[in-house]
Design a protein around this motif. Structure first.
Motif, PDB file in Angstrom:
ATOM      1  N   ASN A 184       3.846 -16.400   1.612  1.00  0.00           N
ATOM      2  CA  ASN A 184       3.323 -16.040   0.299  1.00  0.00           C
ATOM      3  C   ASN A 184       4.410 -15.545  -0.647  1.00  0.00           C
ATOM      4  O   ASN A 184       4.290 -15.712  -1.861  1.00  0.00           O
ATOM      5  CB  ASN A 184       2.201 -15.016   0.445  1.00  0.00           C
ATOM      6  N   ALA A 185       5.489 -14.963  -0.117  1.00  0.00           N
ATOM      7  CA  ALA A 185       6.605 -14.538  -0.954  1.00  0.00           C
ATOM      8  C   ALA A 185       7.298 -15.744  -1.587  1.00  0.00           C
ATOM      9  O   ALA A 185       7.879 -15.641  -2.669  1.00  0.00           O
ATOM     10  CB  ALA A 185       7.611 -13.719  -0.139  1.00  0.00           C
ATOM     11  N   LEU A 245      -3.052 -18.091  -1.642  1.00  0.00           N
ATOM     12  CA  LEU A 245      -2.686 -18.619  -2.959  1.00  0.00           C
ATOM     13  C   LEU A 245      -3.908 -19.204  -3.664  1.00  0.00           C
ATOM     14  O   LEU A 245      -4.175 -18.886  -4.833  1.00  0.00           O
ATOM     15  CB  LEU A 245      -1.597 -19.685  -2.819  1.00  0.00           C
ATOM     16  N   LEU A 246      -4.657 -20.034  -2.975  1.00  0.00           N
ATOM     17  CA  LEU A 246      -5.822 -20.669  -3.596  1.00  0.00           C
ATOM     18  C   LEU A 246      -6.913 -19.656  -3.934  1.00  0.00           C
ATOM     19  O   LEU A 246      -7.519 -19.724  -5.011  1.00  0.00           O
ATOM     20  CB  LEU A 246      -6.370 -21.772  -2.691  1.00  0.00           C
ATOM     21  N   SER A 247      -7.169 -18.705  -3.035  1.00  0.00           N
ATOM     22  CA  SER A 247      -8.183 -17.679  -3.316  1.00  0.00           C
ATOM     23  C   SER A 247      -7.777 -16.854  -4.532  1.00  0.00           C
ATOM     24  O   SER A 247      -8.613 -16.527  -5.382  1.00  0.00           O
ATOM     25  CB  SER A 247      -8.370 -16.767  -2.106  1.00  0.00           C
ATOM     26  N   LEU A 294      -1.853  -7.491  -0.371  1.00  0.00           N
ATOM     27  CA  LEU A 294      -3.100  -7.955   0.239  1.00  0.00           C
ATOM     28  C   LEU A 294      -2.858  -8.528   1.636  1.00  0.00           C
ATOM     29  O   LEU A 294      -3.673  -8.324   2.543  1.00  0.00           O
ATOM     30  CB  LEU A 294      -3.786  -8.983  -0.661  1.00  0.00           C
ATOM     31  N   VAL A 295      -1.744  -9.221   1.832  1.00  0.00           N
ATOM     32  CA  VAL A 295      -1.421  -9.749   3.164  1.00  0.00           C
ATOM     33  C   VAL A 295      -1.213  -8.601   4.147  1.00  0.00           C
ATOM     34  O   VAL A 295      -1.680  -8.650   5.285  1.00  0.00           O
ATOM     35  CB  VAL A 295      -0.179 -10.671   3.108  1.00  0.00           C
ATOM     36  N   VAL A 296      -0.529  -7.553   3.701  1.00  0.00           N
ATOM     37  CA  VAL A 296      -0.358  -6.372   4.559  1.00  0.00           C
ATOM     38  C   VAL A 296      -1.731  -5.791   4.903  1.00  0.00           C
ATOM     39  O   VAL A 296      -2.006  -5.447   6.058  1.00  0.00           O
ATOM     40  CB  VAL A 296       0.548  -5.324   3.882  1.00  0.00           C
ATOM     41  N   TRP A 297      -2.608  -5.698   3.899  1.00  0.00           N
ATOM     42  CA  TRP A 297      -3.954  -5.181   4.133  1.00  0.00           C
ATOM     43  C   TRP A 297      -4.716  -6.062   5.121  1.00  0.00           C
ATOM     44  O   TRP A 297      -5.488  -5.566   5.941  1.00  0.00           O
ATOM     45  CB  TRP A 297      -4.714  -5.030   2.817  1.00  0.00           C
ATOM     46  N   PHE A 298      -4.504  -7.372   5.069  1.00  0.00           N
ATOM     47  CA  PHE A 298      -5.168  -8.271   6.015  1.00  0.00           C
ATOM     48  C   PHE A 298      -4.821  -7.899   7.450  1.00  0.00           C
ATOM     49  O   PHE A 298      -5.694  -7.849   8.317  1.00  0.00           O
ATOM     50  CB  PHE A 298      -4.787  -9.733   5.744  1.00  0.00           C
ATOM     51  N   GLY A 299      -3.547  -7.649   7.710  1.00  0.00           N
ATOM     52  CA  GLY A 299      -3.139  -7.257   9.063  1.00  0.00           C
ATOM     53  C   GLY A 299      -3.793  -5.967   9.500  1.00  0.00           C
ATOM     54  O   GLY A 299      -4.274  -5.845  10.635  1.00  0.00           O
ATOM     55  N   VAL A 300      -3.826  -4.988   8.606  1.00  0.00           N
ATOM     56  CA  VAL A 300      -4.455  -3.710   8.925  1.00  0.00           C
ATOM     57  C   VAL A 300      -5.953  -3.898   9.148  1.00  0.00           C
ATOM     58  O   VAL A 300      -6.517  -3.425  10.136  1.00  0.00           O
ATOM     59  CB  VAL A 300      -4.185  -2.682   7.799  1.00  0.00           C
ATOM     60  N   LEU A 301      -6.600  -4.601   8.226  1.00  0.00           N
ATOM     61  CA  LEU A 301      -8.049  -4.801   8.320  1.00  0.00           C
ATOM     62  C   LEU A 301      -8.431  -5.557   9.584  1.00  0.00           C
ATOM     63  O   LEU A 301      -9.359  -5.160  10.302  1.00  0.00           O
ATOM     64  CB  LEU A 301      -8.556  -5.548   7.082  1.00  0.00           C
ATOM     65  N   SER A 302      -7.738  -6.641   9.867  1.00  0.00           N
ATOM     66  CA  SER A 302      -8.097  -7.430  11.053  1.00  0.00           C
ATOM     67  C   SER A 302      -7.880  -6.614  12.328  1.00  0.00           C
ATOM     68  O   SER A 302      -8.682  -6.694  13.265  1.00  0.00           O
ATOM     69  CB  SER A 302      -7.336  -8.750  11.102  1.00  0.00           C
ATOM     70  N   SER A 312       1.099  -8.171  -5.629  1.00  0.00           N
ATOM     71  CA  SER A 312      -0.317  -7.981  -5.282  1.00  0.00           C
ATOM     72  C   SER A 312      -0.696  -8.829  -4.083  1.00  0.00           C
ATOM     73  O   SER A 312      -1.397  -8.361  -3.169  1.00  0.00           O
ATOM     74  CB  SER A 312      -1.206  -8.340  -6.477  1.00  0.00           C
ATOM     75  N   ALA A 313      -0.252 -10.073  -4.076  1.00  0.00           N
ATOM     76  CA  ALA A 313      -0.557 -10.960  -2.948  1.00  0.00           C
ATOM     77  C   ALA A 313       0.049 -10.420  -1.660  1.00  0.00           C
ATOM     78  O   ALA A 313      -0.601 -10.431  -0.606  1.00  0.00           O
ATOM     79  CB  ALA A 313      -0.042 -12.367  -3.231  1.00  0.00           C
ATOM     80  N   LEU A 314       1.277  -9.929  -1.731  1.00  0.00           N
ATOM     81  CA  LEU A 314       1.933  -9.422  -0.524  1.00  0.00           C
ATOM     82  C   LEU A 314       1.260  -8.146  -0.013  1.00  0.00           C
ATOM     83  O   LEU A 314       1.115  -7.968   1.198  1.00  0.00           O
ATOM     84  CB  LEU A 314       3.422  -9.199  -0.794  1.00  0.00           C
TER      85      LEU A 314
END
Length: 178
Positions: free
Chosen positions: A138-139, A24-26, A93-101, A89-91
């Motif tokens: 985030n939702a 949220l802050l980012s 990105l959160v999905v992408w975080f899981g994939v990326l990590s 968009s935030a959600l």
């Protein structure tokens, strides 16, 4: 100050796995402060290893958190103001975080072999509960807090940078009207 708030927010919620305000802050910093917000995110990411030590997550953080700021910087410049596309968009990105990590961890720990994607799938599945908690967090946070906090940050920005030309989309409506 923005990097300190990111660090403090993360530390305050560190006892609850994947309940976080960093997304949220980012997003807010990129949306309201543009490239200055992205720079603050990079300072935050650079401070994190001093607190938590170094691991593969540092690579993920350097790739992911500035991306969050940049995505919201561009959403702002495109004039996106509605809660639904901002939250979506935030959600995403959160999905992408899981994939990326998972990609970073599997790639750095084991390298590329014929069964890379099978191992990636197993590794990603191990963290699915954490990703679901972060998605739920985030939702709830984005539709409730993004519009009013963006307005507050625009007011703060106007006080500290009164002569700077406004290039971002300041929310004009009360969020309860949407």
């Amino acid at each position: 100050m923005m990097a300190a708030i990111l660090t403090g927010g993360k530390l305050a919620l560190a006892v609850i796995p994947n309940v976080e305000v960093v997304t949220l802050l980012s997003a807010l910093y990129g949306y309201v402060f543009g490239w200055l917000g992205v720079a603050a995110i990079l300072v935050f990411v650079s401070v994190e290893p001093l607190i938590w030590g170094v691991g593969t997550w540092v690579i993920t953080y350097y790739l992911y958190w500035p991306l969050v700021g940049m995505v919201f910087l561009f959403l702002s410049r495109l004039g996106v103001r509605r809660r639904v596309p901002l939250t979506a968009s935030a959600l995403l990105l959160v999905v992408w975080f899981g994939v990326l990590s998972s990609l970073v961890d599997v790639g750095l720990f084991t390298g590329y072999y014929e069964d890379f994607f099978r191992r990636f799938g197993i590794y990603y599945a191990r963290g699915i509960v954490f990703y679901l908690v972060e998605l739920a967090c985030n939702a709830v946070l984005f539709p409730l807090l993004f519009p009013p906090l963006a307005r507050v940050l625009y007011d703060i920005k106007g006080r500290f940078f009164p002569c700077r030309e406004e290039k971002t989309a300041k929310p004009e409506k009360d969020p309860r009207e949407e």
